[in-house]
Write an enzyme that holds these catalytic residues in place. Structure first.
Site, PDB file in Angstrom:
ATOM      1  N   ARG A 179       0.061  -4.816  -5.636  1.00 31.42           N
ATOM      2  CA  ARG A 179      -0.887  -3.975  -6.349  1.00 31.42           C
ATOM      3  C   ARG A 179      -0.170  -2.999  -7.260  1.00 31.42           C
ATOM      4  NH1 ARG A 179      -1.982  -2.058  -1.044  1.00 31.42           N
ATOM      5  NH2 ARG A 179      -2.332  -4.257  -0.669  1.00 31.42           N
TER       6      ARG A 179
ATOM      7  N   ASP B 169      -1.763   1.893  -4.924  1.00 30.87           N
ATOM      8  CA  ASP B 169      -2.537   2.037  -3.697  1.00 30.87           C
ATOM      9  C   ASP B 169      -2.653   3.535  -3.443  1.00 30.87           C
ATOM     10  OD1 ASP B 169      -3.923   1.243  -1.487  1.00 30.87           O
ATOM     11  OD2 ASP B 169      -2.162   0.749  -0.287  1.00 30.87           O
TER      12      ASP B 169
ATOM     13  N   ARG C 177      -5.973  -1.776 -10.229  1.00 32.48           N
ATOM     14  CA  ARG C 177      -5.741  -2.280  -8.876  1.00 32.48           C
ATOM     15  C   ARG C 177      -6.658  -3.473  -8.626  1.00 32.48           C
ATOM     16  NH1 ARG C 177      -5.082  -0.765  -3.277  1.00 32.48           N
ATOM     17  NH2 ARG C 177      -5.527  -2.697  -2.193  1.00 32.48           N
TER      18      ARG C 177
ATOM     19  N   ASP D 230      -4.230   6.060  -0.752  1.00 27.83           N
ATOM     20  CA  ASP D 230      -4.857   6.165   0.569  1.00 27.83           C
ATOM     21  C   ASP D 230      -4.938   7.617   1.021  1.00 27.83           C
ATOM     22  OD1 ASP D 230      -5.301   3.459   1.027  1.00 27.83           O
ATOM     23  OD2 ASP D 230      -3.310   3.151   1.872  1.00 27.83           O
TER      24      ASP D 230
END
Length: 203
Positions: A128, A131, A119, A133
């Site tokens: 990217r 990701d 990343r 999260d």
């Protein structure tokens, strides 16, 4: 793990597990009691997107103190915050975990998974490979700038809410309410289920 593993084995090539190691494993195992529920959002728009998402799921499962309990369907999503057609579309999914890690350690692991898949953070909303999260962690609400809980924009992102609702229709976003109601209030344009794609729940 029990003390029986310290006894001699019929196979002479197998070394017995020292009693001290057995005690360490047994002690570590007690930390698996009372795990917290966490929700992770995954997104990828570079490379082999599905393979990368699956790799991230597997890497989370391989994390000590983490167990992947559910993996959502895959959605394809137009990139956020950038001109149309300026980036490839995303594949998105949501993973529900049980974990004994504190939020800070889970965040470190999320960043480690991103780094493992190269990343790059060169621009906001840039493309990217992956990701990762943290959307929510138990019922925790925090405005810590390092890790705001729940994710400060989760309630307005259909690419988070739709797969999360699929995998847990009764889900609640702490401080915001039912995911089902939040999903009804956001525009679903540009977020489409990919019934032809599937992520595997780790065995």
């Amino acid at each position: 793990m029990t003390a029986s593993f310290t006894e001699s084995h019929s196979d002479p090539t197998v070394q017995p597990v020292p009693a001290s190691v057995v005690r360490q494993v047994d002690a570590a195992d007690t930390t698996l009691h009372n795990p917290k529920r966490a929700v992770i959002s995954l997104g990828s728009n570079l490379g082999n997107r599905l393979e990368t998402l699956q790799g991230a799921v597997d890497a989370l499962e391989d994390t000590p103190g983490v167990r992947v309990k559910a993996v959502s369907p895959v959605y394809e999503t137009e990139p956020w915050g950038v001109p149309a057609d300026s980036q490839p579309s995303y594949f998105n999914a949501v993973v529900v975990l049980k974990t004994t890690l504190p939020p800070s350690s889970l965040l470190e692991r999320a960043h480690a998974v991103e780094e493992a898949f190269h990343r790059v953070r060169e621009e906001r909303w840039g493309p990217r490979t992956i990701d990762v999260d943290i959307v929510s962690y138990a019922e925790e609400v925090s405005d810590d700038p390092v890790l705001t809980l729940p994710h400060p924009r989760a309630h307005e992102r259909a690419f988070v809410l739709a797969p999360w609702h699929d995998v847990d229709p009764e889900a609640q976003l702490p401080g915001r309410g039912p995911v089902a109601a939040l999903l009804e209030s956001v525009a679903p344009a540009g977020v489409a289920p990919r019934a032809d794609l599937e992520l595997q729940l780790p065995e």
